[in-house]
Design an enzyme around this catalytic site. Structure first.
Site, PDB file in Angstrom:
ATOM      1  N   ALA A 278       1.514  -3.801  -6.315  1.00  0.00           N
ATOM      2  CA  ALA A 278       0.538  -4.874  -6.105  1.00  0.00           C
ATOM      3  C   ALA A 278      -0.732  -4.261  -5.522  1.00  0.00           C
ATOM      4  O   ALA A 278      -0.755  -3.096  -5.142  1.00  0.00           O
ATOM      5  CB  ALA A 278       1.102  -5.942  -5.165  1.00  0.00           C
ATOM      6  N   MET A 279      -1.780  -5.089  -5.429  1.00  0.00           N
ATOM      7  CA  MET A 279      -3.060  -4.636  -4.875  1.00  0.00           C
ATOM      8  C   MET A 279      -3.708  -5.765  -4.096  1.00  0.00           C
ATOM      9  O   MET A 279      -3.789  -6.899  -4.571  1.00  0.00           O
ATOM     10  CB  MET A 279      -3.991  -4.168  -5.993  1.00  0.00           C
ATOM     11  CG  MET A 279      -5.294  -3.573  -5.499  1.00  0.00           C
ATOM     12  SD  MET A 279      -5.007  -2.054  -4.554  1.00  0.00           S
ATOM     13  CE  MET A 279      -6.430  -2.094  -3.457  1.00  0.00           C
ATOM     14  N   GLU A 280      -4.220  -5.419  -2.927  1.00  0.00           N
ATOM     15  CA  GLU A 280      -4.648  -6.387  -1.929  1.00  0.00           C
ATOM     16  C   GLU A 280      -6.071  -6.902  -2.116  1.00  0.00           C
ATOM     17  O   GLU A 280      -6.782  -7.166  -1.136  1.00  0.00           O
ATOM     18  CB  GLU A 280      -4.526  -5.770  -0.531  1.00  0.00           C
ATOM     19  CG  GLU A 280      -5.485  -4.614  -0.221  1.00  0.00           C
ATOM     20  CD  GLU A 280      -4.944  -3.238  -0.503  1.00  0.00           C
ATOM     21  OE1 GLU A 280      -5.479  -2.255   0.038  1.00  0.00           O
ATOM     22  OE2 GLU A 280      -3.971  -3.141  -1.280  1.00  0.00           O
ATOM     23  N   HIS A 311       3.301  -7.672   2.448  1.00  0.00           N
ATOM     24  CA  HIS A 311       2.577  -6.399   2.588  1.00  0.00           C
ATOM     25  C   HIS A 311       1.117  -6.597   2.180  1.00  0.00           C
ATOM     26  O   HIS A 311       0.196  -6.206   2.908  1.00  0.00           O
ATOM     27  CB  HIS A 311       3.263  -5.355   1.707  1.00  0.00           C
ATOM     28  CG  HIS A 311       2.572  -4.030   1.632  1.00  0.00           C
ATOM     29  ND1 HIS A 311       3.140  -2.860   2.099  1.00  0.00           N
ATOM     30  CD2 HIS A 311       1.369  -3.657   1.112  1.00  0.00           C
ATOM     31  CE1 HIS A 311       2.310  -1.859   1.884  1.00  0.00           C
ATOM     32  NE2 HIS A 311       1.228  -2.317   1.279  1.00  0.00           N
ATOM     33  N   GLU A 312       0.899  -7.215   1.012  1.00  0.00           N
ATOM     34  CA  GLU A 312      -0.477  -7.417   0.550  1.00  0.00           C
ATOM     35  C   GLU A 312      -1.229  -8.388   1.452  1.00  0.00           C
ATOM     36  O   GLU A 312      -2.427  -8.217   1.701  1.00  0.00           O
ATOM     37  CB  GLU A 312      -0.477  -7.929  -0.892  1.00  0.00           C
ATOM     38  CG  GLU A 312       0.239  -7.034  -1.886  1.00  0.00           C
ATOM     39  CD  GLU A 312      -0.183  -5.579  -1.814  1.00  0.00           C
ATOM     40  OE1 GLU A 312      -1.391  -5.306  -1.623  1.00  0.00           O
ATOM     41  OE2 GLU A 312       0.686  -4.699  -1.938  1.00  0.00           O
ATOM     42  N   HIS A 315      -2.663  -6.777   4.438  1.00  0.00           N
ATOM     43  CA  HIS A 315      -3.879  -6.039   4.099  1.00  0.00           C
ATOM     44  C   HIS A 315      -5.142  -6.885   4.259  1.00  0.00           C
ATOM     45  O   HIS A 315      -6.233  -6.328   4.395  1.00  0.00           O
ATOM     46  CB  HIS A 315      -3.819  -5.553   2.656  1.00  0.00           C
ATOM     47  CG  HIS A 315      -3.149  -4.233   2.472  1.00  0.00           C
ATOM     48  ND1 HIS A 315      -3.466  -3.124   3.225  1.00  0.00           N
ATOM     49  CD2 HIS A 315      -2.204  -3.826   1.587  1.00  0.00           C
ATOM     50  CE1 HIS A 315      -2.735  -2.102   2.819  1.00  0.00           C
ATOM     51  NE2 HIS A 315      -1.959  -2.500   1.831  1.00  0.00           N
ATOM     52  N   GLU A 334      -2.273   1.214   5.006  1.00  0.00           N
ATOM     53  CA  GLU A 334      -0.979   1.213   4.323  1.00  0.00           C
ATOM     54  C   GLU A 334       0.203   1.244   5.282  1.00  0.00           C
ATOM     55  O   GLU A 334       1.212   0.573   5.064  1.00  0.00           O
ATOM     56  CB  GLU A 334      -0.900   2.364   3.321  1.00  0.00           C
ATOM     57  CG  GLU A 334      -1.881   2.255   2.167  1.00  0.00           C
ATOM     58  CD  GLU A 334      -1.713   0.975   1.341  1.00  0.00           C
ATOM     59  OE1 GLU A 334      -0.707   0.264   1.517  1.00  0.00           O
ATOM     60  OE2 GLU A 334      -2.614   0.688   0.542  1.00  0.00           O
TER      61      GLU A 334
END
Length: 861
Positions: A278-280, A311-312, A315, A334
């Site tokens: 995934a990406m934040e 987790h995202e 961020h 991270e």
């Protein structure tokens, strides 16, 4: 001019010169559909028009903007037209004679759609022919979509305008402000870094919800929520559960961070052919669509998805609101996100055993990475973007998170969270370095963080903690000491806050803890005085409750207890820690691989935690494939297959344990009878009560049949006809590459190494099918071909694809000294190869050398 690989020194110089006030980016994505207009000889492109407003500290200074694009039509600086051929070299736009103060740069370019998951990725759905677009940039691929200053410390607000085919859905970081026909405009963002800007476009299926929070003063915070996926996955999309975890996470982070979510809306898009988990991107988080489950999965899969969602979300504060200055301090986002993902999941969701997964899974990743020759401190030395790309690793994520878990034990939860709150408020929308975090933690904890940081963040390597116990004449503990060791290459001995647990067998057969002491381990030897006089234990477990980051060893008596009673440990976390320690002993060639396999066969059937069970299956396969003596592999494979089938038949019908054992049985099947059963389960002539052979399980059963030559190409094609979807296409490609034929291997190799026609997803699938443990002889000729090709691949392909090829096709399955010799020969003869390429080969070499040591130990047993 220098090329694509931006250095830290260049970024520092540019940051000293420039302040960026804002971007206006207009993308015309209508070219994504239909036939490319006049582009038969080149990539399919789209128009990208960018206006950057920035200030320069000195009149007459020179700098550059970043852009990776096939062509540039116009460049204008402060109203003056520049010749694109003179100022654009394919990667950078030279900017000379800047004005002191305000400057305006306008770049009109044709940027290329991506098939590698980097930049503006374009995917055509095989089910319905629809086109889907999304962006992925980290660490530095926004320049594939629009001209910019591609470094994390030149933050700015962004306004995006997108022209897209009518009927599409378009999203970006900001909320939609205007939409009419083909044109979409989005609200200006807060100041953010280039790598977390985002655009999503296509006929996505969208679901909406709303998060609300009422404060003590009566005011209300509202966050619009969105969840998206391809139309073809809509029937499987459990958006309600995604929203549930999202709301629980937002509650948790608002409760603990005392800083409202700063980016307006919160969209989450599940996208195809995604390279990452995934990406934040603030306001528009992207996930790999494999987190939408087409078939039955275990609770571990839902836990994994929840962890990634959280987790995202972490961020949004650690990474998006406050961002590292350069990639040296990647850990500042991270490590925190990895830690807070597990922490919030355990505290706020139904997945209350998340620390077990963390101990058993995430830390295994860290332990491996921390023993490679490329290990580095949590705060790394990142010279350039290639270094940065490789440092999204087990050190930066999992070791960093483990260190933060240790920090919470060291300074206390309240001091840690108060430090986070001050950090956000002091540095909101800014950039930070290590010292900025340490200073607030020193304030809130009252402790000297300098020594802690030096030991835990600024040195590499993992320590080994071992109990040494002596007993008095009555059989009680006379002294229990913990010794600490470090590798010669990284000799740092660290302060560890640890718990030591004593376990004994109860009358009903359970292995239970009856004594526990927390202590600070420092130096080579620490005596745990609190345990003196305790009754003799059957098991001594150092790092009970998993407070610190270390490898654990056992005394001889404890190891013997585990051989007989590991499955009897009543606490699931303690059990997981013991399994992890035994796996490390196997990897370190201290426990024969066949002994580890025997432990799995004896005790895994009683494992209650499904995530731990799945990890044990993966480790057992790895032990057999890499660490067992070659002469024992056939017997070991037979034992694993027999054991897996036995547990499959024992498992409760319809349970997630039954599903997990079914998948494991397919993975280790070796005999004609095994293959006959798998074939029968596929065609319905065999039935195991409660086992639903759904589409994903069908592919899992078909794969070993293909790899062992029992099923042919026609069978694979027939399965694709049943499942002619994006997932089915990937399975089809993988299975075809797995066939035991020299011609098949040659074709698969050529499609990945000699051609760049395959998308990132098909490259991944081909590589996965190519390397089969049962086909070592077929693969042997590719050792020399690998070393002949990798420098060219590194030079010609995108870094993501090059990494996939270099890591995925390394001939580690050969598992012999000749391959080690060939690897050393390449390293010796290529001292000037790209440092990132050498690092990947060095890591693969280390894995191979470790396997050879383990094989020697196993043979000696």
């Amino acid at each position: 001019m220098p090329g694509e690989n931006l250095s830290r020194d260049e970024a520092r110089q540019r940051a000293e010169l420039l302040t960026v006030d804002g971007y206006e980016v207009a993308l015309d994505l209508r070219s994504a559909v239909g036939d490319p207009d006049g582009e038969a000889a080149g990539p399919r492109t789209f128009r990208s028009l960018t206006t950057i407003r920035f200030r320069a500290a000195r009149a007459g200074a020179s700098t550059f903007a970043d852009l990776l694009a096939p062509s540039v039509a116009e460049v204008t600086l402060n109203g003056k037209a520049l010749d694109p051929e003179a100022v654009f070299d394919g990667t950078r736009i030279a900017l000379d004679d800047l004005a002191e103060g305000e400057n305006v740069l306008v770049v009109d370019a044709r940027c290329a759609y991506s098939r590698t998951g980097e930049g503006m990725h374009r995917f055509v759905d095989p089910e319905d022919g629809e086109v889907y677009l999304y962006t992925q940039y980290e660490p530095a691929d926004a320049r594939r979509v629009f001209a910019n200053f591609e470094q994390p410390d030149l933050k700015a607000p962004y306004r995006f305008e997108v022209t897209a085919p009518e009927g599409w859905t378009v999203r970006s970081n900001g909320a939609e402000e205007f939409h009419e026909g083909e044109v979409w405009r989005f609200a200006e963002t807060k100041p953010i870094s280039t790598y977390i800007t985002s655009v999503l476009a296509g006929p996505y299926h969208c679901v909406s919800d709303l998060y609300t929070r009422t404060y003590d003063d009566g005011s209300t915070l509202e966050i619009p929520l969105g969840a998206m996926c391809r139309k073809g996955l809509a029937r499987y999309f459990d958006a309600d559960d995604v929203f549930l975890i999202t709301k629980q996470g937002l509650d948790f982070f608002h409760d603990h961070f005392d800083y409202p979510y700063p980016f307006g809306k919160y969209d989450q898009a599940f996208v195809p052919e995604y390279n990452l988990g995934a990406m934040e991107n603030p306001g528009l988080v992207t996930f790999r669509e494999e987190y939408i489950y087409r078939s039955k999965v275990t609770s571990a899969s839902y836990e994994r998805r929840a962890n990634v969602i959280l987790h995202e979300m972490a961020h949004m504060w650690f990474g998006d609101l406050v961002t590292m200055r350069w990639w040296d301090d990647l850990w500042l986002k991270e490590s925190f996100a990895d830690f807070m993902g597990s922490y919030s999941m355990v505290e706020a969701t139904r997945f209350t055993n998340g620390w077990i997964t963390f101990a058993n899974n995430r830390k295994a990743w860290a332990y491996r990475a921390d023993q490679l020759p490329s290990t580095h401190p949590v705060t790394a030395d990142i010279r350039d973007l290639e270094d940065a790309k490789l440092n999204f690793d087990g050190i930066t994520y999992a070791k960093g998170a483990s260190v933060l878990k240790q920090l919470v034990a060291y300074v206390g939860r309240d001091a840690f969270l108060e430090g986070a709150r001050r950090y956000f408020k002091q540095h909101a929308y800014g950039n930070t370095e290590l010292g900025d975090l340490l200073s607030v933690l020193a304030e809130t904890s009252g402790r000297d963080m300098t020594a802690w940081s030096r030991s835990w963040l600024q040195t590499a390597g993992v320590n080994v903690l071992t109990p040494v116990v002596t007993y008095d004449d009555e059989g009680r503990v006379a002294e229990l000491a913990v010794t600490q060791e470090a590798a010669a290459s990284h000799p740092e001995l660290r302060p560890h806050r640890v718990a030591v647990g004593l376990y004994r067998l109860s009358p009903d057969g359970a292995l239970e803890r009856y004594a526990r002491a927390e202590t600070d381990v420092a130096g080579e030897r620490t005596v745990v005085t609190e345990l003196a006089g305790a009754e003799k234990p059957d098991l001594v477990l150092v790092n009970d409750d998993d407070l610190t980051y270390c490898k654990v060893r056992f005394d001889a008596g404890s190891l013997e207890t585990l051989r007989r009673h590991l499955g009897d440990i009543d606490d699931p976390l303690a059990r997981a820690l013991c399994w992890s320690a035994l796996w490390n002993l196997t990897r370190d060639a201290l426990l024969p691989a066949r002994d580890f396999v025997s432990l799995v066969l004896a005790h895994a059937g009683r494992e209650s935690d499904i995530g731990v069970l799945q990890m044990l299956h993966a480790w057992a396969q790895s032990a057999l494939t890499h660490y067992a003596a070659p002469g024992w592999r056939e017997e070991g494979g037979r034992l694993l297959a027999e054991g897996a089938l036995r547990e499959l038949r024992r498992a409760e019908p319809g349970s997630q344990h039954q599903l997990t054992w079914a998948r494991f049985f397919a993975a280790v099947a070796t005999s004609g009878a095994d293959f006959q059963l798998l074939g029968g389960l596929l065609d319905g002539s065999a039935v195991i009560e409660g086992l639903e052979v759904d589409q994903e399980l069908r592919w899992a059963f078909l794969s070993p049949l293909v790899a062992h030559g029992v099923a042919d190409e026609a069978a694979v094609d027939a399965e694709l006809a049943r499942d002619d979807t994006a997932s089915g296409k990937r399975h089809h490609v993988r299975c075809l590459a797995a066939r035991p034929s020299a011609a098949v291997k040659a074709q698969a190799w050529a499609s990945v190494v000699e051609s760049d026609e395959l998308s990132n997803a098909f490259v991944e699938a081909t590589i996965a099918g190519f390397g089969q443990p049962s086909q070592r002889e077929l693969l042997a000729p590719y050792t020399s071909a690998y070393f002949e090709a990798i420098e060219r691949v590194w030079a010609e392909r995108s870094i993501q694809i090059a990494m996939d090829v270099v890591k995925g096709l390394f001939p580690g399955l050969q598992g012999d000294p000749a391959t080690l010799t060939a690897t050393d020969a390449w390293l010796t003869s290529h001292p000037d190869a790209a440092p990132a390429l050498r690092r990947l080969v060095l890591e693969a070499r280390d894995d191979l050398a470790r396997a050879l040591r383990a094989q020697e130990r196993d043979a000696a047993s």
